[in-house]
Design a protein around this motif. Structure first.
Motif, PDB file in Angstrom:
ATOM      1  N   SER A   1       0.813  -1.218   0.000  1.00 15.32           N
ATOM      2  CA  SER A   1       0.000   0.000   0.000  1.00 15.32           C
ATOM      3  C   SER A   1       0.844   1.265   0.000  1.00 15.32           C
ATOM      4  CB  SER A   1      -0.973  -0.003   1.176  1.00 15.32           C
ATOM      5  OG  SER A   1      -0.266  -0.060   2.393  1.00 15.32           O
ATOM      6  N   THR A   2       2.019   1.222   0.603  1.00 14.51           N
ATOM      7  CA  THR A   2       2.883   2.398   0.620  1.00 14.51           C
ATOM      8  C   THR A   2       3.318   2.755  -0.792  1.00 14.51           C
ATOM      9  OG1 THR A   2       3.660   1.815   2.822  1.00 14.51           O
ATOM     10  CG2 THR A   2       5.002   3.366   1.588  1.00 14.51           C
ATOM     11  N   LEU A   3       3.739   1.766  -1.551  1.00 16.93           N
ATOM     12  CA  LEU A   3       4.127   1.995  -2.942  1.00 16.93           C
ATOM     13  C   LEU A   3       2.920   2.443  -3.758  1.00 16.93           C
ATOM     14  CD1 LEU A   3       6.011   1.893  -5.388  1.00 16.93           C
ATOM     15  CD2 LEU A   3       5.531  -0.571  -5.539  1.00 16.93           C
ATOM     16  N   ALA A   4       1.795   1.780  -3.591  1.00 15.62           N
ATOM     17  CA  ALA A   4       0.590   2.117  -4.363  1.00 15.62           C
ATOM     18  C   ALA A   4       0.172   3.567  -4.130  1.00 15.62           C
ATOM     19  CB  ALA A   4      -0.540   1.163  -4.019  1.00 15.62           C
ATOM     20  N   ASP A   5       0.331   4.054  -2.907  1.00 15.51           N
ATOM     21  CA  ASP A   5      -0.037   5.439  -2.598  1.00 15.51           C
ATOM     22  C   ASP A   5       0.811   6.449  -3.360  1.00 15.51           C
ATOM     23  OD1 ASP A   5      -1.996   4.553  -0.862  1.00 15.51           O
ATOM     24  OD2 ASP A   5      -0.800   4.881   0.945  1.00 15.51           O
ATOM     25  N   ARG A   6       2.047   6.096  -3.670  1.00 12.28           N
ATOM     26  CA  ARG A   6       2.969   7.004  -4.366  1.00 12.28           C
ATOM     27  C   ARG A   6       3.022   6.759  -5.872  1.00 12.28           C
ATOM     28  NH1 ARG A   6       6.639   4.667  -0.627  1.00 12.28           N
ATOM     29  NH2 ARG A   6       7.763   3.933  -2.452  1.00 12.28           N
ATOM     30  N   LEU A   7       2.401   5.711  -6.325  1.00 15.06           N
ATOM     31  CA  LEU A   7       2.601   5.234  -7.687  1.00 15.06           C
ATOM     32  C   LEU A   7       2.099   6.182  -8.765  1.00 15.06           C
ATOM     33  CD1 LEU A   7       3.887   2.832  -9.062  1.00 15.06           C
ATOM     34  CD2 LEU A   7       1.617   1.853  -9.250  1.00 15.06           C
ATOM     35  N   SER A   8       0.953   6.797  -8.578  1.00 21.34           N
ATOM     36  CA  SER A   8       0.408   7.686  -9.608  1.00 21.34           C
ATOM     37  C   SER A   8       1.419   8.760  -9.986  1.00 21.34           C
ATOM     38  CB  SER A   8      -0.897   8.330  -9.138  1.00 21.34           C
ATOM     39  OG  SER A   8      -1.905   7.360  -9.032  1.00 21.34           O
ATOM     40  N   ALA A   9       1.976   9.433  -8.992  1.00 26.90           N
ATOM     41  CA  ALA A   9       2.952  10.489  -9.258  1.00 26.90           C
ATOM     42  C   ALA A   9       4.217   9.924  -9.893  1.00 26.90           C
ATOM     43  CB  ALA A   9       3.288  11.230  -7.968  1.00 26.90           C
ATOM     44  N   ARG A  10       4.671   8.770  -9.432  1.00 28.56           N
ATOM     45  CA  ARG A  10       5.903   8.183  -9.986  1.00 28.56           C
ATOM     46  C   ARG A  10       5.745   7.815 -11.454  1.00 28.56           C
ATOM     47  NH1 ARG A  10       8.629   3.974  -5.854  1.00 28.56           N
ATOM     48  NH2 ARG A  10      10.235   4.043  -7.462  1.00 28.56           N
ATOM     49  N   VAL A  11       4.620   7.212 -11.824  1.00 26.00           N
ATOM     50  CA  VAL A  11       4.411   6.823 -13.221  1.00 26.00           C
ATOM     51  C   VAL A  11       4.201   8.068 -14.086  1.00 26.00           C
ATOM     52  CG1 VAL A  11       2.896   5.578 -14.818  1.00 26.00           C
ATOM     53  CG2 VAL A  11       3.600   4.514 -12.665  1.00 26.00           C
ATOM     54  N   THR A  12       3.455   9.042 -13.593  1.00 26.47           N
ATOM     55  CA  THR A  12       3.276  10.295 -14.333  1.00 26.47           C
ATOM     56  C   THR A  12       4.635  10.940 -14.600  1.00 26.47           C
ATOM     57  OG1 THR A  12       1.047  10.677 -13.479  1.00 26.47           O
ATOM     58  CG2 THR A  12       2.241  12.607 -14.248  1.00 26.47           C
ATOM     59  N   ASP A  13       5.501  10.979 -13.581  1.00 24.35           N
ATOM     60  CA  ASP A  13       6.838  11.559 -13.738  1.00 24.35           C
ATOM     61  C   ASP A  13       7.695  10.738 -14.708  1.00 24.35           C
ATOM     62  OD1 ASP A  13       6.115  13.554 -11.958  1.00 24.35           O
ATOM     63  OD2 ASP A  13       7.227  12.687 -10.263  1.00 24.35           O
ATOM     64  N   ALA A  14       7.590   9.409 -14.652  1.00 27.14           N
ATOM     65  CA  ALA A  14       8.372   8.550 -15.550  1.00 27.14           C
ATOM     66  C   ALA A  14       7.960   8.750 -17.003  1.00 27.14           C
ATOM     67  CB  ALA A  14       8.221   7.083 -15.149  1.00 27.14           C
ATOM     68  N   ILE A  15       6.665   8.883 -17.246  1.00 26.78           N
ATOM     69  CA  ILE A  15       6.182   9.124 -18.604  1.00 26.78           C
ATOM     70  C   ILE A  15       6.670  10.488 -19.088  1.00 26.78           C
ATOM     71  CG2 ILE A  15       4.119   9.506 -20.026  1.00 26.78           C
ATOM     72  CD1 ILE A  15       2.719   7.392 -18.219  1.00 26.78           C
ATOM     73  N   ALA A  16       6.589  11.490 -18.230  1.00 24.34           N
ATOM     74  CA  ALA A  16       7.047  12.832 -18.602  1.00 24.34           C
ATOM     75  C   ALA A  16       8.539  12.827 -18.922  1.00 24.34           C
ATOM     76  CB  ALA A  16       6.735  13.823 -17.487  1.00 24.34           C
ATOM     77  N   ALA A  17       9.328  12.133 -18.122  1.00 28.00           N
ATOM     78  CA  ALA A  17      10.776  12.080 -18.352  1.00 28.00           C
ATOM     79  C   ALA A  17      11.111  11.335 -19.637  1.00 28.00           C
ATOM     80  CB  ALA A  17      11.464  11.424 -17.163  1.00 28.00           C
ATOM     81  N   SER A  18      10.369  10.273 -19.918  1.00 27.92           N
ATOM     82  CA  SER A  18      10.654   9.428 -21.076  1.00 27.92           C
ATOM     83  C   SER A  18      10.072   9.974 -22.379  1.00 27.92           C
ATOM     84  CB  SER A  18      10.116   8.024 -20.820  1.00 27.92           C
ATOM     85  OG  SER A  18      10.264   7.211 -21.946  1.00 27.92           O
ATOM     86  N   LEU A  19       8.843  10.485 -22.304  1.00 26.40           N
ATOM     87  CA  LEU A  19       8.124  10.833 -23.524  1.00 26.40           C
ATOM     88  C   LEU A  19       7.774  12.314 -23.666  1.00 26.40           C
ATOM     89  CD1 LEU A  19       5.824   7.706 -23.498  1.00 26.40           C
ATOM     90  CD2 LEU A  19       7.876   8.056 -24.880  1.00 26.40           C
ATOM     91  N   GLY A  20       7.936  13.078 -22.588  1.00 23.48           N
ATOM     92  CA  GLY A  20       7.737  14.515 -22.681  1.00 23.48           C
ATOM     93  C   GLY A  20       6.327  15.021 -22.466  1.00 23.48           C
ATOM     94  N   TYR A  21       5.413  14.187 -22.026  1.00 18.45           N
ATOM     95  CA  TYR A  21       4.073  14.666 -21.712  1.00 18.45           C
ATOM     96  C   TYR A  21       3.601  14.045 -20.403  1.00 18.45           C
ATOM     97  CZ  TYR A  21       3.261  10.483 -24.607  1.00 18.45           C
ATOM     98  OH  TYR A  21       3.323   9.227 -25.160  1.00 18.45           O
ATOM     99  N   ARG A  22       2.722  14.786 -19.721  1.00 18.11           N
ATOM    100  CA  ARG A  22       2.228  14.352 -18.412  1.00 18.11           C
ATOM    101  C   ARG A  22       0.858  13.700 -18.592  1.00 18.11           C
ATOM    102  NH1 ARG A  22       5.586  15.547 -14.710  1.00 18.11           N
ATOM    103  NH2 ARG A  22       4.241  15.131 -12.965  1.00 18.11           N
ATOM    104  N   ILE A  23       0.737  12.509 -18.052  1.00 20.79           N
ATOM    105  CA  ILE A  23      -0.495  11.723 -18.160  1.00 20.79           C
ATOM    106  C   ILE A  23      -1.027  11.462 -16.748  1.00 20.79           C
ATOM    107  CG2 ILE A  23      -1.424   9.456 -18.811  1.00 20.79           C
ATOM    108  CD1 ILE A  23      -0.739  11.179 -21.212  1.00 20.79           C
ATOM    109  N   PRO A  24      -2.295  11.811 -16.488  1.00 17.52           N
ATOM    110  CA  PRO A  24      -2.873  11.467 -15.189  1.00 17.52           C
ATOM    111  C   PRO A  24      -2.991   9.949 -15.026  1.00 17.52           C
ATOM    112  CG  PRO A  24      -4.220  13.107 -16.318  1.00 17.52           C
ATOM    113  CD  PRO A  24      -3.212  12.600 -17.308  1.00 17.52           C
TER     114      PRO A  24
END
Length: 192
Positions: free
Chosen positions: A63-86
């Motif tokens: 649950s600790t990871l799941a609570d932080r996951l949305s922001a982490r994946v959004t940031d990873a997509i932005a870093a990799s592909l250049g756009y922010r996805i909710p």
């Protein structure tokens, strides 16, 4: 430390569903599902599986990871592909509750005309009251907690009940899935 199940034992990981908004739609925001799965694995998730090309991910995590996951994946997509996805997450139990509690299905609506809008946050009652029930006849909706149940008797294509309307009126982020997808994600997350 993991969550405790009903027997009191520690559960190291639980099943979750992540719903991304606005990828691979109309040729925009392209993201391969294998790349998306790798982002979840890199974040520490296990048993990562995707469903169709529109950004549906089933995974296991504490649950600790799941609570932080949305922001982490959004940031990873932005870093990799250049756009922010909710990215909106739900537990397997949340998805089961959605499947069991659809008011339109209970009323006998055709399942092929049903959708669910998943909200990033539970809207306040004043925001819900601002929703116009006559915005897009014959379409109907019902807000329950952090979901919007939708019935599109004439189909979804011309409806004015879309992500932008719910985002603006409810002051949160919404991503909509058809009923078939919701049921499939429930099946995947529950291990059926």
């Amino acid at each position: 430390m993991g969550d405790r199940d009903r027997s009191g034992s520690v559960e190291l990981s639980r099943a979750y569903v992540a719903l991304l908004r606005g990828i691979n739609v109309g040729g925009r925001n392209k993201l391969l599902m294998r790349e998306l799965a790798a982002m979840f694995e890199d974040a520490g998730c296990e048993d990562v599986r995707t469903y169709i090309q529109s950004g549906n991910v089933v995974f296991r995590a504490d649950s600790t990871l799941a609570d932080r996951l949305s922001a982490r994946v959004t940031d990873a997509i932005a870093a990799s592909l250049g756009y922010r996805i909710p990215v909106i997450t739900r537990t397997a139990a949340d998805v089961a509750r959605v499947v069991e509690g659809n008011p339109f299905l209970v009323a006998g609506a055709d399942p092929t005309k049903l959708h669910v809008g998943f909200l990033a946050e539970t809207p306040d009652p004043a925001s819900v009251a601002r929703l116009d029930p006559n915005r897009s006849p014959p379409d109907a909706f019902e807000v329950r907690g952090d979901e919007v149940y939708l019935h599109f008797p004439a189909g979804v294509a011309r409806s004015k009940l879309d992500n932008a309307y719910f985002d603006r009126t409810l002051n949160t982020v919404c991503t909509i899935r058809n009923w078939r997808t919701v049921c499939k994600l429930h099946e995947m997350a529950s291990g059926d």
